[in-house]
Design a protein around this motif. Structure first.
Motif, mmCIF file in Angstrom:
data_model
loop_
_atom_site.group_PDB
_atom_site.id
_atom_site.type_symbol
_atom_site.label_atom_id
_atom_site.label_comp_id
_atom_site.label_asym_id
_atom_site.label_seq_id
_atom_site.Cartn_x
_atom_site.Cartn_y
_atom_site.Cartn_z
ATOM 1 N N HIS A 43 -17.379 -18.171 -16.236
ATOM 2 C CA HIS A 43 -16.190 -18.812 -16.794
ATOM 3 C C HIS A 43 -16.263 -18.733 -18.310
ATOM 4 C CE1 HIS A 43 -12.927 -21.639 -17.440
ATOM 5 N NE2 HIS A 43 -13.711 -22.273 -18.305
ATOM 6 N N ALA A 44 -15.132 -18.454 -18.921
ATOM 7 C CA ALA A 44 -15.026 -18.503 -20.384
ATOM 8 C C ALA A 44 -13.659 -19.062 -20.752
ATOM 9 C CB ALA A 44 -15.208 -17.114 -20.989
ATOM 10 N N HIS A 45 -13.632 -19.850 -21.802
ATOM 11 C CA HIS A 45 -12.386 -20.375 -22.352
ATOM 12 C C HIS A 45 -12.341 -19.951 -23.810
ATOM 13 C CE1 HIS A 45 -9.738 -24.037 -23.536
ATOM 14 N NE2 HIS A 45 -9.023 -22.952 -23.357
ATOM 15 N N LEU A 46 -11.345 -19.159 -24.148
ATOM 16 C CA LEU A 46 -11.177 -18.650 -25.507
ATOM 17 C C LEU A 46 -9.890 -19.208 -26.083
ATOM 18 C CD1 LEU A 46 -11.937 -14.874 -24.823
ATOM 19 C CD2 LEU A 46 -13.563 -16.703 -25.271
ATOM 20 N N THR A 47 -9.891 -19.440 -27.394
ATOM 21 C CA THR A 47 -8.700 -19.989 -28.021
ATOM 22 C C THR A 47 -8.261 -19.133 -29.203
ATOM 23 O OG1 THR A 47 -10.060 -21.435 -29.397
ATOM 24 C CG2 THR A 47 -9.205 -22.376 -27.372
ATOM 25 N N PRO A 48 -6.970 -18.826 -29.258
ATOM 26 C CA PRO A 48 -6.383 -18.212 -30.449
ATOM 27 C C PRO A 48 -5.490 -19.269 -31.109
ATOM 28 C CG PRO A 48 -5.074 -17.612 -28.561
ATOM 29 C CD PRO A 48 -6.127 -18.595 -28.091
ATOM 30 N N GLY A 49 -5.994 -20.016 -32.059
ATOM 31 C CA GLY A 49 -5.203 -21.113 -32.622
ATOM 32 C C GLY A 49 -5.162 -22.260 -31.622
ATOM 33 N N ASN A 50 -3.959 -22.752 -31.296
ATOM 34 C CA ASN A 50 -3.877 -23.876 -30.366
ATOM 35 C C ASN A 50 -3.608 -23.438 -28.926
ATOM 36 O OD1 ASN A 50 -1.176 -23.202 -30.519
ATOM 37 N ND2 ASN A 50 -0.476 -25.311 -30.519
ATOM 38 N N GLY A 51 -3.588 -22.143 -28.660
ATOM 39 C CA GLY A 51 -3.411 -21.651 -27.295
ATOM 40 C C GLY A 51 -4.753 -21.483 -26.610
ATOM 41 N N GLY A 52 -4.738 -20.869 -25.462
ATOM 42 C CA GLY A 52 -5.989 -20.640 -24.769
ATOM 43 C C GLY A 52 -5.841 -19.660 -23.627
ATOM 44 N N VAL A 53 -6.950 -19.053 -23.253
ATOM 45 C CA VAL A 53 -7.023 -18.170 -22.103
ATOM 46 C C VAL A 53 -8.384 -18.389 -21.450
ATOM 47 C CG1 VAL A 53 -7.901 -16.173 -23.403
ATOM 48 C CG2 VAL A 53 -6.661 -15.804 -21.284
ATOM 49 N N MET A 54 -8.398 -18.345 -20.126
ATOM 50 C CA MET A 54 -9.652 -18.428 -19.392
ATOM 51 C C MET A 54 -9.915 -17.056 -18.782
ATOM 52 S SD MET A 54 -9.420 -22.134 -17.567
ATOM 53 C CE MET A 54 -7.861 -21.797 -16.771
ATOM 54 N N LEU A 55 -11.177 -16.694 -18.695
ATOM 55 C CA LEU A 55 -11.496 -15.418 -18.061
ATOM 56 C C LEU A 55 -12.835 -15.500 -17.373
ATOM 57 C CD1 LEU A 55 -13.700 -13.501 -19.823
ATOM 58 C CD2 LEU A 55 -11.796 -13.560 -21.401
ATOM 59 N N ARG A 56 -13.058 -14.531 -16.509
ATOM 60 C CA ARG A 56 -14.331 -14.416 -15.802
ATOM 61 C C ARG A 56 -14.552 -12.950 -15.461
ATOM 62 N NH1 ARG A 56 -14.585 -17.996 -11.266
ATOM 63 N NH2 ARG A 56 -16.575 -17.042 -10.857
ATOM 64 N N SER A 57 -15.760 -12.633 -15.045
ATOM 65 C CA SER A 57 -16.081 -11.271 -14.599
ATOM 66 C C SER A 57 -15.463 -11.024 -13.233
ATOM 67 C CB SER A 57 -17.597 -11.082 -14.499
ATOM 68 O OG SER A 57 -18.200 -11.141 -15.767
ATOM 69 N N ALA A 58 -14.858 -9.868 -13.070
ATOM 70 C CA ALA A 58 -14.288 -9.500 -11.772
ATOM 71 C C ALA A 58 -15.379 -9.481 -10.708
ATOM 72 C CB ALA A 58 -13.603 -8.140 -11.866
ATOM 73 N N GLU A 59 -16.584 -9.077 -11.098
ATOM 74 C CA GLU A 59 -17.702 -8.992 -10.152
ATOM 75 C C GLU A 59 -18.163 -10.370 -9.681
ATOM 76 O OE1 GLU A 59 -17.533 -5.629 -12.952
ATOM 77 O OE2 GLU A 59 -17.684 -7.774 -13.279
ATOM 78 N N ALA A 60 -17.816 -11.427 -10.405
ATOM 79 C CA ALA A 60 -18.261 -12.778 -10.061
ATOM 80 C C ALA A 60 -17.143 -13.606 -9.436
ATOM 81 C CB ALA A 60 -18.785 -13.480 -11.314
ATOM 82 N N CYS A 61 -16.026 -12.992 -9.121
ATOM 83 C CA CYS A 61 -14.895 -13.729 -8.553
ATOM 84 C C CYS A 61 -15.232 -14.156 -7.120
ATOM 85 C CB CYS A 61 -13.640 -12.871 -8.558
ATOM 86 S SG CYS A 61 -12.193 -13.750 -7.944
ATOM 87 N N PRO A 62 -15.130 -15.461 -6.813
ATOM 88 C CA PRO A 62 -15.460 -15.915 -5.458
ATOM 89 C C PRO A 62 -14.422 -15.524 -4.412
ATOM 90 C CG PRO A 62 -14.690 -17.757 -6.762
ATOM 91 C CD PRO A 62 -14.774 -16.564 -7.683
ATOM 92 N N PHE A 63 -13.249 -15.092 -4.846
ATOM 93 C CA PHE A 63 -12.171 -14.684 -3.932
ATOM 94 C C PHE A 63 -11.685 -13.293 -4.340
ATOM 95 C CE2 PHE A 63 -11.952 -19.290 -4.703
ATOM 96 C CZ PHE A 63 -12.294 -19.745 -3.441
ATOM 97 N N PRO A 64 -12.473 -12.242 -4.094
ATOM 98 C CA PRO A 64 -12.121 -10.915 -4.608
ATOM 99 C C PRO A 64 -10.768 -10.405 -4.127
ATOM 100 C CG PRO A 64 -14.011 -10.790 -3.119
ATOM 101 C CD PRO A 64 -13.698 -12.240 -3.320
#
Length: 77
Positions: A43-64
């Motif tokens: 899991h990662a949470h990145l912010t550009p200013g006051n917005g945000g995006v979450m991301l993860r590795s496709a290989e680690a997705c529990p629901f491929p």
């Protein structure tokens, strides 16, 4: 500062490189990064200013079957 009402989630192959690229290309800052095994990101949470995006590795997705990376969608998302 306003709180975003929508925070999209994205899956990437080679998520550590994607995080670095998003920072260089768009100025995203890392708020949270939880690494997994074999150089994956759980899991990662990145912010550009006051917005945000979450991301993860496709290989680690529990629901491929529910998670498709831009590569798996032909480079479009």
């Amino acid at each position: 500062m306003s709180i975003p009402t929508i925070t999209p989630g994205i899956v990437y192959h080679n998520a550590p490189t994607a995080i670095e690229w998003l920072g260089r290309a768009f100025g995203f800052q890392e708020r949270t990064v939880i690494p997994g095994d074999n150089d994956t990101i759980l899991h990662a949470h990145l912010t550009p200013g006051n917005g945000g995006v979450m991301l993860r590795s496709a290989e680690a997705c529990p629901f491929p079957h529910l998670c498709k990376s831009p590569r798996e969608l032909g480079g479009v998302g």
